[in-house]
Motif scaffolding. Sequence first.
Motif, short mmCIF file in Angstrom:
data_model
loop_
_atom_site.label_atom_id
_atom_site.label_comp_id
_atom_site.label_asym_id
_atom_site.label_seq_id
_atom_site.Cartn_x
_atom_site.Cartn_y
_atom_site.Cartn_z
N HIS A 285 1.23 -1.39 0.11
CA HIS A 285 0.28 -0.54 -0.07
C HIS A 285 1.10 1.00 -0.15
CE1 HIS A 285 -3.08 -3.09 0.48
NE2 HIS A 285 -2.79 -3.24 2.07
N SER A 286 1.98 0.80 -0.69
CA SER A 286 2.94 2.62 -0.57
C SER A 286 3.09 2.96 -1.71
CB SER A 286 4.61 2.21 -0.08
OG SER A 286 4.30 2.19 1.14
N PRO A 287 2.22 4.05 -1.53
CA PRO A 287 2.68 5.00 -2.55
C PRO A 287 3.23 5.44 -3.66
CG PRO A 287 1.82 6.37 -1.39
CD PRO A 287 1.74 5.21 -0.26
N SER A 288 4.78 5.87 -2.92
CA SER A 288 5.76 6.20 -3.36
C SER A 288 6.91 5.63 -3.03
CB SER A 288 5.71 7.49 -3.24
OG SER A 288 6.19 7.22 -1.82
N PHE A 289 7.63 5.72 -3.67
CA PHE A 289 9.03 5.17 -3.15
C PHE A 289 9.49 5.28 -1.75
CE2 PHE A 289 14.02 4.65 -2.20
CZ PHE A 289 13.98 3.26 -2.96
N GLN A 290 9.37 7.10 -1.36
CA GLN A 290 9.59 7.59 -0.23
C GLN A 290 9.05 7.25 0.77
OE1 GLN A 290 12.44 9.79 -0.29
NE2 GLN A 290 11.77 10.23 2.58
N ALA A 291 8.01 6.50 0.56
CA ALA A 291 6.81 5.77 1.68
C ALA A 291 7.39 4.43 1.77
CB ALA A 291 5.10 5.91 1.19
N PHE A 292 7.41 3.86 0.97
CA PHE A 292 7.51 2.63 0.69
C PHE A 292 8.91 2.76 1.98
CE2 PHE A 292 10.34 -0.52 -0.54
CZ PHE A 292 10.34 -1.58 -0.03
N MET A 293 10.44 3.48 1.90
CA MET A 293 11.52 3.47 2.73
C MET A 293 11.15 3.97 3.64
SD MET A 293 14.24 2.56 1.12
CE MET A 293 15.54 2.47 2.01
N THR A 294 10.64 4.53 4.47
CA THR A 294 9.94 5.61 5.60
C THR A 294 9.58 4.02 6.16
OG1 THR A 294 9.88 7.48 4.64
CG2 THR A 294 8.92 7.04 6.52
N SER A 295 8.65 3.55 5.83
CA SER A 295 7.77 2.24 5.87
C SER A 295 8.56 1.25 6.59
CB SER A 295 6.50 2.32 5.30
OG SER A 295 6.95 1.23 3.89
N ILE A 296 9.85 0.63 6.11
CA ILE A 296 10.48 -0.19 6.08
C ILE A 296 11.41 0.03 6.95
CG2 ILE A 296 9.68 -1.83 4.29
CD1 ILE A 296 12.27 -1.30 2.97
N LYS A 297 11.69 1.48 7.25
CA LYS A 297 13.51 1.67 7.80
C LYS A 297 12.89 1.34 9.40
CE LYS A 297 17.19 4.55 8.73
NZ LYS A 297 17.55 3.40 9.28
N THR A 298 14.85 0.43 9.92
CA THR A 298 14.13 0.68 11.57
C THR A 298 15.77 0.88 12.29
OG1 THR A 298 15.07 -1.65 11.23
CG2 THR A 298 12.96 -1.53 10.85
N LYS A 299 16.53 0.77 13.34
CA LYS A 299 17.34 0.81 13.74
C LYS A 299 18.01 0.10 12.95
CE LYS A 299 19.67 2.02 18.09
NZ LYS A 299 19.30 1.33 19.56
N ARG A 300 17.98 -1.20 12.42
CA ARG A 300 19.03 -2.43 12.72
C ARG A 300 19.12 -2.42 11.16
NH1 ARG A 300 20.12 -7.37 13.61
NH2 ARG A 300 20.45 -8.53 12.54
N TYR A 301 18.96 -1.63 10.32
CA TYR A 301 19.08 -1.22 8.74
C TYR A 301 19.20 -0.08 8.10
CZ TYR A 301 17.19 -6.03 8.67
OH TYR A 301 16.74 -6.98 8.84
#
Lengths: 409, 409
Positions: A285-301
């Motif tokens: 359901h991510s409409p953009s790359f920016q939204a996608f990246m923000t959604s999967i980002k954690t401290k670990r990666y």
Amino acid sequence: MKAVGIVVEYNPFHNGHLYHLQQSKETAGADIAIAVMSGNFLQRGEPALVSKWSRTKMALQGGVDIVVELPYAFATQKAETFANGAVSILEALHCDSLCFGSESGSTESFHEVIDFLESNQEEYDRFVKEYLKKGYSYPKATSLAFHQLSGSEQLVDLSKPNNILGVQYVKAIKDQKAAMVPKTIQRISADYHDEEFSSQSIASATSIRKSIFTNKETNELKPFVPNTTWIHLNQYLYDYNQFHHWETYFPYLKYTILTMSKEELRGIYEMEEGLENRIFSNILHSPSFQAFMTSIKTKRYTWTRLQRLAVHILTRTTKNQMNDVIQASYIRLLGLSKGGQKYLNQMKKTVPIPIVSKLSSFEDPLITLDIKAAYAYSMAYNEPVTSAEIKNEFSIPPIRFDESENIFL
Amino acid sequence: MKAVGIVVEYNPFHNGHLYHLQQSKETAGADIAIAVMSGNFLQRGEPALVSKWSRTKMALQGGVDIVVELPYAFATQKAETFANGAVSILEALHCDSLCFGSESGSTESFHEVIDFLESNQEEYDRFVKEYLKKGYSYPKATSLAFHQLSGSEQLVDLSKPNNILGVQYVKAIKDQKAAMVPKTIQRISADYHDEEFSSQSIASATSIRKSIFTNKETNELKPFVPNTTWIHLNQYLYDYNQFHHWETYFPYLKYTILTMSKEELRGIYEMEEGLENRIFSNILHSPSFQAFMTSIKTKRYTWTRLQRLAVHILTRTTKNQMNDVIQASYIRLLGLSKGGQKYLNQMKKTVPIPIVSKLSSFEDPLITLDIKAAYAYSMAYNEPVTSAEIKNEFSIPPIRFDESENIFL
């Protein structure tokens, strides 16, 4: 003839690069400069702003004599692998020295870091492991481990990307027993990661790209790049009506993730156990790359690490294909000045790996990755340009430049 | 309550379909009509003009009472598999009869064809093999073999797509020992393949689609479709600014073929030995789907067969995933009239396979193919519509229609 090697992305070629190039030639007392340049996708996991051909032209007009491509298998990797690939190519081309930019301007401290790490390897590894367990990213963990181990007297600030690369260049030269001598030029004015313009003529490539994408035009960056770069950027915009950006590739990334099986996703290079589920459920359901990246980002990666993974998904690069890559098995020639041609004529018989002038005439497991990267990169154009650019990739010879007349031949 | 089953694509629902639907109800003496309708991709290997939701609305307003989806695993297949899937679903829903359109209007000749083929199986198979060896396509080879075997007295003209399907429906009912009775309605006016409008109110779906894509508007087809269809088509154009067309998906097809390994390409369903090389080398420089298809077409492969293969590449459907598919393992409900709801309430306890109202609540190896098809289909929209449509696919319940008030609930 004496050659200095440099490792570059030129995304795009700016005044800081020009300074580094000129200083490198001078410091090394070199007749010519050889740049090993990343191709379509870069170390931070991004598509190059403009094609490698356009960037090769910028490099030649800026004073580079030979431009060769750093294969995808190295260009989209962590510092250690990136450096190993670049060093192996420059060494194969018989460079006398490798000259890199750093914050300190002295190679001694880099040697000391490496010696220090080697004599404290076990403890260092243990610290790194501990920090990783605590959830820190790998770069953060290594920097913290190093700091903890070396106490207050930090030899080199390992939080700076240029210094991390510098350490790896020096280490690769040592590990590969290369004849090349590492040298370093102190960087001026702009930090690698700076997002705003900070000096009158020097700006980071990051800030230049940000300005381009924010302002949708190139005038603001005129003070920070050579006029030749400015012309090539505008020519690119005129020819292709775009600069390459992750958002343009996002539909292909999404499509690939959604149509791949989980097993295939797990087989992608740099995909860690379980991450494929996080990626799958978030891209849905991510409409953009920016939204996608923000959604999967954690401290670990780190963001960079995740972007590189996204590039590997986009190019469908698997763990099997990237296995055990240490040194380059070919040198792909992108551009030559007259001086560069003269140097190559003298040297080419003693270059230990094939020099590839035209893609159509060469096969290698690693070059298939470059080709796939070129295919994926070309999807940002629209037909019939995509087909034309793919054809170009296979058929055009290296770009020739007459430096005394400042014309392309 | 008595139900008649029909097998449809409704791409789009036109006056010929309306006639067939009304005649089917009448001939079968049925209270309600159940349509098993192909979803995102159709038997000829094309994306549906408009979404299955829009086509479900056309069907309900046209007089269908229950619309269920023919799974991808059957909808994109040759007549035999297509018919097996459709028959298994209509039988599971306890239809009294299956009513199909044909040129003859009598089911007897279909039974005779099947009996004739069964009693001459060996010779027939041998003839088919011979014609295949001579380079004929499979449909052509079967038609020639049948003609040669049966002599001049052709029972059913097997060069007509509707007759081929008819034979397979009757055979599937027989093979599955279904309680359903096959019935047939004589088709009127338009040939399945007709590309031009040929009568005052009946036109083939092919000619309707051709008119839409050629004229980029819908006025010319007004005489040939119910007003409700015309409204839904215009609504779709208003909502999504497009009808779905292979050319829209071509960049994804090209990207997939270029980034897949040859081994992966060989694993795609319906890919024959060696064809992957022909496909790879021809897509490289094809600037359009039409150009690509023309470049790979040979006498041996029908256009339809190659288009279906292209659909399987687009959805990344592998040989493993399509293995041994004979009967449906679920029924996905797309739409219901009040009458349809009443029928379903009476029947649903005796339906032998799960009825799926919402995708999110059901898992099955075959439904993952439907889901992947929906993902691929949704790439024709642009973000944020793509994300919204994907969300819809999982969350929206079947469309409810009150036929007495002619309103959607």
